[in-house]
Design a protein around this motif. Structure first.
Motif, PDB file in Angstrom:
ATOM      1  N   UNK A 114      32.348 -11.918 -21.651  1.00 29.95           N
ATOM      2  CA  UNK A 114      32.774 -10.579 -22.087  1.00 29.95           C
ATOM      3  C   UNK A 114      34.061 -10.675 -22.911  1.00 29.95           C
ATOM      4  N   UNK A 115      35.053 -11.433 -22.414  1.00 32.83           N
ATOM      5  CA  UNK A 115      36.326 -11.567 -23.142  1.00 32.83           C
ATOM      6  C   UNK A 115      36.108 -12.218 -24.513  1.00 32.83           C
ATOM      7  N   UNK A 139      25.936 -37.990 -10.149  1.00 29.71           N
ATOM      8  CA  UNK A 139      26.402 -37.528 -11.466  1.00 29.71           C
ATOM      9  C   UNK A 139      25.272 -36.946 -12.314  1.00 29.71           C
ATOM     10  N   UNK A 140      24.143 -36.586 -11.655  1.00 29.96           N
ATOM     11  CA  UNK A 140      23.063 -35.875 -12.366  1.00 29.96           C
ATOM     12  C   UNK A 140      23.491 -34.427 -12.586  1.00 29.96           C
ATOM     13  N   UNK A 141      22.908 -33.769 -13.590  1.00 30.63           N
ATOM     14  CA  UNK A 141      23.267 -32.372 -13.860  1.00 30.63           C
ATOM     15  C   UNK A 141      22.029 -31.472 -13.850  1.00 30.63           C
ATOM     16  N   UNK A 142      22.280 -30.192 -13.600  1.00 30.00           N
ATOM     17  CA  UNK A 142      21.228 -29.180 -13.641  1.00 30.00           C
ATOM     18  C   UNK A 142      21.851 -27.909 -14.219  1.00 30.00           C
ATOM     19  N   UNK A 143      21.221 -27.324 -15.235  1.00 34.96           N
ATOM     20  CA  UNK A 143      21.801 -26.158 -15.904  1.00 34.96           C
ATOM     21  C   UNK A 143      20.889 -24.937 -15.815  1.00 34.96           C
ATOM     22  N   UNK A 144      21.533 -23.767 -15.797  1.00 32.68           N
ATOM     23  CA  UNK A 144      20.838 -22.474 -15.865  1.00 32.68           C
ATOM     24  C   UNK A 144      21.482 -21.693 -17.005  1.00 32.68           C
ATOM     25  N   UNK A 145      20.659 -20.940 -17.743  1.00 29.66           N
ATOM     26  CA  UNK A 145      21.227 -20.222 -18.888  1.00 29.66           C
ATOM     27  C   UNK A 145      20.639 -18.827 -19.003  1.00 29.66           C
ATOM     28  N   UNK A 146      21.498 -17.868 -19.362  1.00 27.78           N
ATOM     29  CA  UNK A 146      21.041 -16.500 -19.626  1.00 27.78           C
ATOM     30  C   UNK A 146      21.773 -15.967 -20.852  1.00 27.78           C
ATOM     31  N   UNK A 147      21.088 -15.089 -21.609  1.00 31.40           N
ATOM     32  CA  UNK A 147      21.705 -14.434 -22.766  1.00 31.40           C
ATOM     33  C   UNK A 147      21.993 -12.984 -22.389  1.00 31.40           C
ATOM     34  N   UNK A 148      23.197 -12.500 -22.741  1.00 32.99           N
ATOM     35  CA  UNK A 148      23.596 -11.128 -22.414  1.00 32.99           C
ATOM     36  C   UNK A 148      23.976 -10.373 -23.692  1.00 32.99           C
ATOM     37  N   UNK A 149      23.675  -9.084 -23.707  1.00 35.00           N
ATOM     38  CA  UNK A 149      24.198  -8.223 -24.780  1.00 35.00           C
ATOM     39  C   UNK A 149      25.598  -7.791 -24.382  1.00 35.00           C
ATOM     40  N   UNK A 150      26.391  -7.348 -25.361  1.00 34.79           N
ATOM     41  CA  UNK A 150      27.752  -6.899 -25.055  1.00 34.79           C
ATOM     42  C   UNK A 150      27.717  -5.725 -24.075  1.00 34.79           C
ATOM     43  N   UNK A 201      29.584  -5.606 -20.513  1.00 37.47           N
ATOM     44  CA  UNK A 201      30.521  -4.495 -20.252  1.00 37.47           C
ATOM     45  C   UNK A 201      30.225  -3.861 -18.892  1.00 37.47           C
ATOM     46  N   UNK A 202      28.921  -3.639 -18.630  1.00 35.74           N
ATOM     47  CA  UNK A 202      28.509  -3.012 -17.365  1.00 35.74           C
ATOM     48  C   UNK A 202      28.872  -3.908 -16.171  1.00 35.74           C
TER      49      UNK A 202
END
Length: 756
Positions: A114-115, A137-148, A152-153
């Motif tokens: 948001x910032x 040292x293995x990795x796991x990622x999650x991703x989401x796209x947000x609108x402004x 804000x909400x």
């Protein structure tokens, strides 16, 4: 005009979203170091144009307040038109058990996103949570796209949930600042020297400097340091820590705060009590299955914090315990959480100086606004040596190997450490070495990693002995990282045992290292004497302030006698009858309650057995080893001014009754000190002697004379506590008449008579 609340993103989301239970069954103690390393490893893989450790800030109105938000996100990725904020979290959990990421971690990423969106005017921002498994040292990622709009909400909902807490903090802050402006000294007048000390503390805090103050008994040190530190809050939003070595001194600080509160002070303080003392359960096992106060702690703690910060000001142990029971939260963790939110904290040295215990969540930013008031600072020299030393025993490793014969990994780890210990046992080298043994440290690091894997296994219970060895090993490695030319590597061999020790000779640089990030530090004591010794040992330097004042009491309040009899070990059997007769004569010549101090329990016991109790119209008490708090209070309770039959208490120099106790008026009429308090000769004391000799100083004085005399000064200091007090002080030892000891005697004791 709307009120402004400044809050860090991490603080905000942890308050609103953290949930669940305290579970200290196992937390990898090396995880903080590993976490930083693993973060950096991932950040090194960022492509050109990406950013790491990005500071973000902005403001947002919500819940009737204006919030100033700030924080540092781990990374920002730029891919064509897509911008993604990344939060990296190291975890001891297996990645397979992490299915969607924690809500508190998502919220942190969403607030940063948001910032960033506001700053760069973006319509959409991605948030990526990356978990890195510490062990593999293995990795796991999650991703989401947000609108402004979505961001804000989310941020608005988070701030609204935080607002009740923010209102409490802001109201308290407003009331505090008003009250500090109007606050006056809580006595009609200052004692002799007191105004100067208060002025020196105020100047030190205002200028962000360090002060070393020798302020004799009767100066009113507690109020003379707390009052100016609190008054200095007018100049900015600062806080204070009052740190000390003794429970009784903490009580004196609480009483001083009550006095200031009567004068109108409105600010919040908390006293931290050690976990094993304040725990509500029989055993200190911080697991939800065992402890109902740990189970669901984070689900209830917010309500508990708001409640106590709304209702209470001086949060002492009994007050804290009552609220902890009311809200069913762990009293120790409750006090630690409060310590980050209040204006003042009263606690043991450990919470500031000990690398094992110190308050880990206190940021450098927070330290810059915190003033340290270090009471009974003479104690910090010995405690500093302990805190910056560590040891390991060969037998402890072999015991665990026998307890878990079926665990291959553990057996291999212990065998590797044992191999290094055997090498040291057989080596011809000196038992005291300047260099650290790196091979041993590496093997202990490997053992810790294996131990952490073991502790991470589900469905297996590990013994207290195993946990103790694990913590001792962590401590050993931690001190190895601080190891310097002020340390020595010691090897102590016997036919059945080998102990290795990282021994801190001079803690001054490490003490200075700890205090440097704080706004100011005030070291004070009635016995920083000789001053040059304590100034050096506590890390004093050219730019620091020094303050020495004479005793506020008249010299004729003491009747000082020196009885020149040898108390040296070789002479004790011969001189003990004369010493006990000297004690009896002093008491019979000047009746009242007495404390008689000896250099050891065995010497004290011999004197007790030899005393002619029939000739003494008194009750004779003796200090027992390891007295519990109730037993100590019972002992001191016997020193009443209205007794028909006086009491003579035999105690140990440097023990629980030789400092921090206040027996005013007729509660104490005489103090007798047998000996000069020299520490027992030992490998460690001899190392201190050799080290300071090598520095061109008098090593014997540093190792033996000064620490010994400090115990004498503290014990003698029990006698005269107010302007009305009068009493007898007898020093029994022929060394008090030698030029060295004559030069070191306190001024107020120099009008002595020689007893023959």
């Amino acid at each position: 005009m709307k009120k402004i609340m400044k809050v860090s993103i991490r603080e905000l989301v942890e308050f609103v979203y953290k949930e669940g239970s305290i579970d200290l069954r196992f937390q990898a103690r090396s995880s903080a170091v590993n976490g930083t390393r693993l973060h950096q490893k991932l950040q090194k893989q960022y492509k050109e144009g990406d950013e790491k450790e990005v500071f973000l800030k902005g403001e947002k109105a919500a819940g009737g307040l204006v919030y100033h938000l700030e924080g540092r996100c781990d990374g920002i990725h730029y891919d064509d038109s897509e911008v993604t904020v990344e939060e990296i979290k190291s975890t001891a959990k297996k990645l397979e058990l992490i299915e969607e990421g924690s809500r508190v971690h998502w919220a942190q990423g969403e607030c940063y996103a948001y910032l960033l969106a506001k700053e760069k005017q973006l319509s959409h921002v991605g948030v990526q949570l990356t978990y890195i498994e510490v062990e593999s040292e293995r990795t796991k990622s999650f991703k989401q796209i947000y609108s402004i709009g979505e961001l804000e909400r989310i941020v608005n909902e988070t701030l609204v949930a935080y607002t009740p807490f923010a209102n409490v903090i802001l109201t308290n802050e407003e009331n505090k600042m008003k009250s500090v402006t109007d606050l006056i000294f809580p006595y009609p007048s200052y004692r002799k020297g007191q105004k100067k000390l208060a002025g020196a503390v105020y100047k030190t805090v205002s200028e962000s400097k360090s002060l070393y103050a020798n302020a004799p008994t009767g100066t009113g040190k507690t109020i003379s340091t707390l009052f100016p530190a609190i008054k200095a809050m007018e100049e900015g939003n600062s806080r204070w820590f009052y740190v000390t070595a003794k429970t009784i001194t903490r009580t004196v600080a609480e009483e001083a705060l009550l006095l200031l509160e009567k004068e109108g002070l409105a600010h919040r303080t908390v006293t931290i009590t050690a976990k094993d003392k304040i725990c509500f359960k029989e055993e200190t096992i911080c697991q939800k299955e065992y402890c109902e106060f740990a189970n669901g702690y984070y689900d209830r703690i917010n309500g508990a914090l708001i409640d106590i910060l709304t209702q209470e000001t001086i949060i002492t142990r009994p007050i804290l315990e009552s609220y902890a029971r009311k809200h069913k939260v762990c009293p120790f963790e409750y006090s630690i959480d409060l310590s980050y939110l209040v204006d003042g904290v009263i606690c043991d040295y450990n919470y500031i100086f000990d690398p094992r215990v110190s308050l880990k969540r206190m940021s450098d930013e927070s330290k810059k606004k915190t003033n340290l008031l270090i009471d009974e600072a003479h104690n910090l020299v010995g405690r500093g040596r302990e805190m910056y030393s560590a040891s390991l025993k060969k037998s402890a490793f072999l015991q665990i190997k026998k307890m878990y014969p079926d665990h291959d990994g553990l057996r291999q780890g212990i065998t590797a450490v044992n191999k290094q210990l055997l090498r040291l046992k057989k080596e011809d080298g000196a038992d005291t070495r300047a260099e650290l043994d790196d091979q041993l440290v590496e093997s202990v690091v490997s053992f810790i990693e294996i131990a952490e894997q073991c502790l991470g296994e589900t469905g297996r219970e590990w013994s207290d002995e195993f946990m103790q060895l694990y913590f001792d090993s962590i401590s050993f490695v931690r001190i190895s990282n601080l190891y310097s030319e002020e340390h020595r590597f010691l090897i102590e061999r016997s036919s059945r045992e080998l102990e290795v020790k990282l021994y801190c000779i001079d803690p001054s640089k490490l003490i200075k290292q700890v205090t440097r990030p704080y706004q100011s530090s005030v070291f004070f004591s009635a016995t920083l004497h000789p001053f040059s010794y304590y100034f050096q040992q506590l890390g004093g330097s050219e730019e620091d302030y020094r303050f020495l004042i004479p005793s506020p009491f008249e010299h004729n309040q003491w009747k000082v006698g020196i009885h020149p009899i040898s108390t040296r070990f070789r002479d004790r059997e011969r001189t003990l009858p004369i010493i006990t007769r000297s004690i009896e004569e002093t008491f019979n010549g000047y009746k009242g309650n007495y404390l008689v101090f000896f250099s050891s329990y065995s010497y004290m016991q011999e004197a007790y057995d030899r005393l002619n109790k029939e000739s003494l119209d008194a009750v004779v008490l003796i200090q027992e080893p390891n007295m519990r708090e109730g037993e100590r209070e019972e002992f001191l309770g016997e020193f009443r001014s209205d007794r028909e039959q006086p009491v003579i208490g035999l105690a140990v120099l440097g023990g629980i009754f030789s400092e921090g106790i206040d027996l005013k008026g007729d509660r104490l009429k005489g103090v007798i000190v047998v000996g000069v308090g020299l520490p027992q000769p030992s490998v460690e004391q001899e190392i201190i002697r050799d080290y300071f000799n090598g520095m061109g100083m008098n090593g014997y004085d540093y190792a033996y004379v000064y620490p010994g005399l400090n115990k004498v000064f503290q014990s003698g200091g029990r006698l005269i506590r107010s302007e009305e007090d009068r009493g007898v002080l007898k020093l029994i030892d022929d060394r008090y008449l030698t030029p060295k000891y004559q030069a070191l005697l306190l001024d107020e004791w120099k009008g002595y008579r020689i007893v023959t």
